[in-house]
Design a protein around this motif. Structure first.
Motif, short mmCIF file in Angstrom:
data_model
loop_
_atom_site.label_atom_id
_atom_site.label_comp_id
_atom_site.label_asym_id
_atom_site.label_seq_id
_atom_site.Cartn_x
_atom_site.Cartn_y
_atom_site.Cartn_z
N UNK A 1 0.81 -1.23 0.00
CA UNK A 1 0.00 0.00 0.00
C UNK A 1 0.84 1.28 0.00
N UNK A 2 2.06 1.20 0.53
CA UNK A 2 2.94 2.38 0.52
C UNK A 2 3.24 2.76 -0.92
N UNK A 3 3.51 1.76 -1.75
CA UNK A 3 3.79 2.01 -3.16
C UNK A 3 2.51 2.40 -3.90
N UNK A 4 1.43 1.65 -3.62
CA UNK A 4 0.18 1.86 -4.36
C UNK A 4 -0.45 3.22 -4.08
N UNK A 5 -0.19 3.77 -2.89
CA UNK A 5 -0.78 5.07 -2.56
C UNK A 5 -0.40 6.15 -3.57
N UNK A 6 0.89 6.22 -3.91
CA UNK A 6 1.35 7.24 -4.86
C UNK A 6 0.87 6.93 -6.27
N UNK A 7 0.79 5.64 -6.60
CA UNK A 7 0.29 5.27 -7.94
C UNK A 7 -1.17 5.68 -8.08
N UNK B 1 -9.46 6.47 7.19
CA UNK B 1 -8.96 7.23 8.34
C UNK B 1 -8.12 8.41 7.88
N UNK B 2 -7.14 8.13 7.02
CA UNK B 2 -6.19 9.17 6.69
C UNK B 2 -6.70 10.12 5.61
N UNK B 3 -7.48 9.62 4.68
CA UNK B 3 -7.95 10.48 3.60
C UNK B 3 -9.18 11.28 4.00
N UNK C 1 -3.83 10.71 -1.10
CA UNK C 1 -3.73 9.24 -1.22
C UNK C 1 -2.29 8.80 -1.03
N UNK C 2 -1.35 9.55 -1.59
CA UNK C 2 0.07 9.19 -1.46
C UNK C 2 0.54 9.23 -0.02
N UNK C 3 0.22 10.30 0.69
CA UNK C 3 0.61 10.42 2.10
C UNK C 3 -0.08 9.35 2.94
N UNK C 4 -1.34 9.08 2.60
CA UNK C 4 -2.06 8.03 3.32
C UNK C 4 -1.36 6.68 3.16
N UNK C 5 -0.80 6.44 1.97
CA UNK C 5 -0.06 5.20 1.77
C UNK C 5 1.16 5.11 2.66
#
Length: 604
Positions: free
Chosen positions: A247-253, A362-364, A371-375
Motif C-alpha cells: 500500500x505504501x507504493x500503491x498510494x502514490x500510484x 482514516x487518513x484520507x 492518497x500518497x501520504x495516506x499510503x
C-alpha cells in the motif's frame, strides 16, 4: 537363479573407488542382476521383494514427522537390487546435503515467492475508492470485499496445493502458482465491473496461496531441524511485510495515475519475481528427485524395473488429498491447543487486514491526507514488524535456551511460548492507543504508534505459535500449521467486512477497545493454559492421533500387501508346477534343506 557379478557394473563407473552405495546408484540391467533366469521367475522375485520392502519400510517411517526429509530406504538395498537410492548419506544430490550457498539461494527464492501473494493482497487497498467510483459501488462492505476476498482463497487452496507438490514436485507447482497469480492480476487490471474484479481477485489469491502452502515444506526439504530457525525466519518475512509494503507504493500510484496502474505495476513486480524464481529455484522434494534419477537409470541400463521406494509405498493421489484436507480440519476442531492458539493467530491476522482496509478512510477522510501520504501511513505497522523481528526473535531464543538448561537440557514445545507475553501486552495496548487517538484525531504520529505496537504483537504471536505448532508433534507439524493457516485466512477475510458497521456504531475508540478486551482474553488465557497444561493435553491428543494414524497405516499396508500378493499368486499360477523346484527355492535365496516338506516356497 544366481545374480550376476557386480564387477561389470562397477567397471562402467568413470573414476573413483567404488563402494556399495555408489554401486547401487549406478543401477543394473536385468541381465546383470538375474542372469539367464526366465522372465516369469524374475517378475515373481520382484513382487516378493517389493512386498518385503513395503513391509519393512512402513516400520522405518512409522515415527517420521511431516516436516522430516523422507527416508530413501538405503537400509533395504541389499534386499532389493533394483531399488534406487541416494549415493550414501553424503550424496551431494540430496537436498539436505546441498552446499549452504545453494540452500540459501533456494530459501531466498521461496521467500520472494511467498512475499508476492501477501504483497498482491493489499496493494489494491489505496485504490479502492477510485475503483468504487469507476464501478458505481457505494456499499462499504462490498468495497472491503475487493481486498479481503483475496485472502479467502488462502483458507482452502493450500489444502489442495500441498499434496499436488508431492505428486508433481515443489518447483513446478510453485511456478504454476505464481503464473496463475500473474494472469489473474492482469485480469483484475482489465476488469470492467465489480463481479469480474471480485472473481479475479479470488482466483489471483488462489495462485498466491501456493508459496504460502509449500514454502515451509521447501525449507524442511533442504534444512536439518537444528539449522531451520534462521531459514524459517527469512521465509516468514515475506508474508509479514508484504501486506504493508504494497500500500505504501500503491498510494502514490493511485494518487497520480488511473487505478488500473496499480495492477500494471503489480504485474511488473510479479513478472520480475517469476523470472527470478525460474532461474534460481530448483526442485527440492527428495521423492521427485529420486524418481528422476530412477528414470535416468532406466534409460541407461535398459532396465524398466528400477524404482524408488516411494513408487512402491507412496500414498495415492486420493489418499494424499484426503490427508491434506481432513487432518488439518480434524486437528482444528478436536485439538484444544491447535484451536486455542489458532484462534489467537486468526484474530491477530484478522485485525491486520481490518487495519489495511480502514486505513484509507482514516487518513484520507478524517485526517484529510492525500492518497500518497495516506499510503505512507502503512509504515506504522511496518516499523512495528521490524522492531518485533529485532526484539521478539532474540528474546524468544534466550528464553527457550534458558528454560531448556533449567529443565536439565530437555527441551519442551512449551518453552517456545514465553515471548508471546510481548504480544499479550502490546496488542491490547496498541489497539486502544490506535483506536482512541484516531477517534480524537490526535497528531498523526499517535495512531501510528498504536499501529506499530500492534505490529510488534503480531510478530510475537506468529513466531511463538508457529514454532510451538511445529515442535508440538513433528508427526503432524504440517497439518497443525495448515489448520492454523486456514483459521487465520477465514478471519483475514471476514473481519474487514464488518469494520465499517462496527466503527459506524461504536466509533474507532470503543470499537477498538472492545477488540482489545477480546485480544486480552484470548492472548493471555490460551497461552497460559498451554504453557502450564500443554504437555498433559499434548500427550492425551497425541495418543488419539497416533491411534488413528496407526489404523490408517494398517489399512494402507494391508491394501499394498493384498495387491502385491495377488500379483504374485497370479505370477506363480502362470509359472505352473513344471517349474523346477530348485529355481523356485533359489529365487528367494532359500537353501534346499530349508524348503518345506511339501515343496512350497518360504518368504525371505
Amino acid at each position: 537363479m544366481r545374480r550376476a557379478n557386480t564387477a561389470s557394473v562397477l567397471a562402467r563407473r568413470p573414476s573413483g573407488a567404488p563402494t556399495m552405495n555408489s554401486f547401487r546408484s549406478v543401477g543394473m540391467s536385468e541381465k546383470e542382476i538375474y542372469g539367464d533366469t526366465p522372465t516369469e521367475l524374475i517378475q515373481l522375485e520382484r513382487l516378493r521383494t517389493m512386498e518385503t520392502v513395503a513391509s519393512l519400510y512402513s516400520d522405518i517411517r512409522r515415527n517420521e514427522g511431516e516436516m522430516s526429509a523422507p527416508n530413501d530406504a538405503q537400509e533395504l538395498v541389499d534386499i532389493d537390487p533394483e531399488l534406487v537410492t541416494w549415493d550414501g548419506p553424503e550424496d551431494p544430490e540430496n537436498p539436505r546435503n546441498w552446499a549452504r550457498s545453494k540452500k540459501w539461494r533456494a530459501t531466498i527464492g521461496i521467500a520472494m515467492y511467498s512475499f508476492l501473494g501477501p504483497f498482491s493482497s493489499s496493494i489494491v487497498s489505496p485504490a479502492v475508492p477510485k475503483i468504487c467510483v469507476a464501478f458505481g459501488v457505494t456499499n462499504t462492505t462490498v468495497a472491503a470485499l475487493m481486498v479481503s476476498v483475496f485472502v479467502l482463497a488462502w483458507a482452502f487452496t493450500p489444502l489442495v496445493v500441498a499434496p499436488l507438490s508431492e505428486m508433481f514436485g515443489r518447483r513446478v507447482v510453485l511456478h504454476v502458482s505464481i503464473f496463475v497469480l500473474l494472469v489473474f492480476n492482469m485480469a483484475c487490471g482489465l476488469a470492467n465491473d465489480l463481479g469480474e474484479m471480485i472473481a479475479f481477485r479470488f482466483l489471483a489469491g488462489a495462485g498466491g496461496a501456493g508459496p504460502l502452502a509449500i514454502g515451509a515444506g521447501v525449507v524442511a526439504d533442504i534444512w536439518n531441524d537444528d539449522e531451520r530457525t534462521a531459514a524459517i525466519g527469512l521465509f516468514s518475512i515475506g508474508p509479514t511485510l508484504g501486506p504493508v509494503v504494497s500500500p505504501i507504493i500503491a498510494g502514490w500510484i493511485a494518487m497520480n495515475l488511473e487505478w488500473r496502474w496499480v495492477f500494471w505495476i503489480l504485474i511488473i513486480v510479479n513478472g520480475v519475481v517469476l523470472a527470478f524464481g525460474l532461474v534460481i529455484l530448483e526442485e527440492t522434494y527428495a521423492p521427485i528427485l529420486l524418481k528422476w534419477k530412477a528414470i535416468k537409470l532406466r534409460k541407461e541400463t535398459q532396465n524398466p524395473a528400477l524404482h524408488t521406494v516411494f513408487e512402491i509405498t507412496n500414498f495415492t493421489a486420493l489418499e494424499k488429498l484426503e490427508i491434506a484436507v481432513m487432518r488439518p480440519i480434524m486437528l482444528l476442531f478436536t485439538n484444544p491447543i491447535v484451536f486455542g492458539l489458532g484462534l489467537l493467530m486468526a484474530f491477530t491476522y484478522g485485525f491486520l487486514y481490518l487495519l489495511l482496509v480502514t486505513f484509507p478512510s482514516l487518513w484520507e477522510v478524517d485526517y484529510g491526507f492525500s492518497v500518497g501520504i495516506s499510503g505512507l501511513m502503512y509504515l506504522g505497522p511496518g516499523i512495528g514488524f521490524f522492531v518485533g523481528i529485532l526484539t521478539v526473535t532474540p528474546v524468544s531464543q534466550w528464553a527457550y535456551h534458558r528454560l531448556v538448561v533449567q529443565n536439565g537440557g530437555v527441551a519442551k514445545p512449551e518453552f517456545r511460548l514465553p515471548a508471546i507475553a510481548i504480544g499479550a501486552v502490546c496488542m491490547p495496548v496498541g489497539l486502544i492507543w490506535y483506536g482512541w487517538s484516531a477517534e480524537k484525531q490526535l497528531f498523526w504520529i499517535m495512531p501510528l504508534i498504536g499501529a506499530a505496537l500492534f505490529g510488534i504483537a503480531l510478530i510475537s504471536v506468529f513466531q511463538c505459535i508457529q514454532s510451538y505448532l511445529i515442535d508440538m508433534n513433528p508427526a503432524y507439524a504440517a497439518s497443525s500449521t495448515a489448520a492454523a493457516t486456514t483459521f487465520r485466512s477465514l478471519f483475514g477475510f471476514g473481519m474487514p467486512l464488518f469494520a465499517s458497521q462496527m466503527y459506524g456504531k461504536l466509533g474507532r475508540g470503543w470499537g477498538n477497545t472492545m477488540l482489545a478486551f477480546v485480544a486480552l482474553v484470548i492472548g493471555t488465557v490460551f497461552p497460559v493454559v498451554v504453557y502450564f497444561r500443554g504437555e498433559k493435553i499434548r500427550k492425551w491428543n497425541d495418543k488419539r492421533m497416533d491411534a488413528r494414524k496407526a489404523r490408517e497405516q494398517a489399512k494402507r499396508e494391508e491394501r499394498i500387501t493384498r495387491r502385491l500378493e495377488s500379483e504374485a499368486r497370479a505370477q506363480e499360477k502362470k509359472l505352473g508346477p513344471e517349474t523346477p523346484l530348485v529355481e523356485r527355492r533359489e529365487i528367494h535365496g532359500i537353501p534346499e534343506e530349508e524348503a518345506s516338506e511339501d515343496g512350497s516356497l518360504r518368504r525371505a
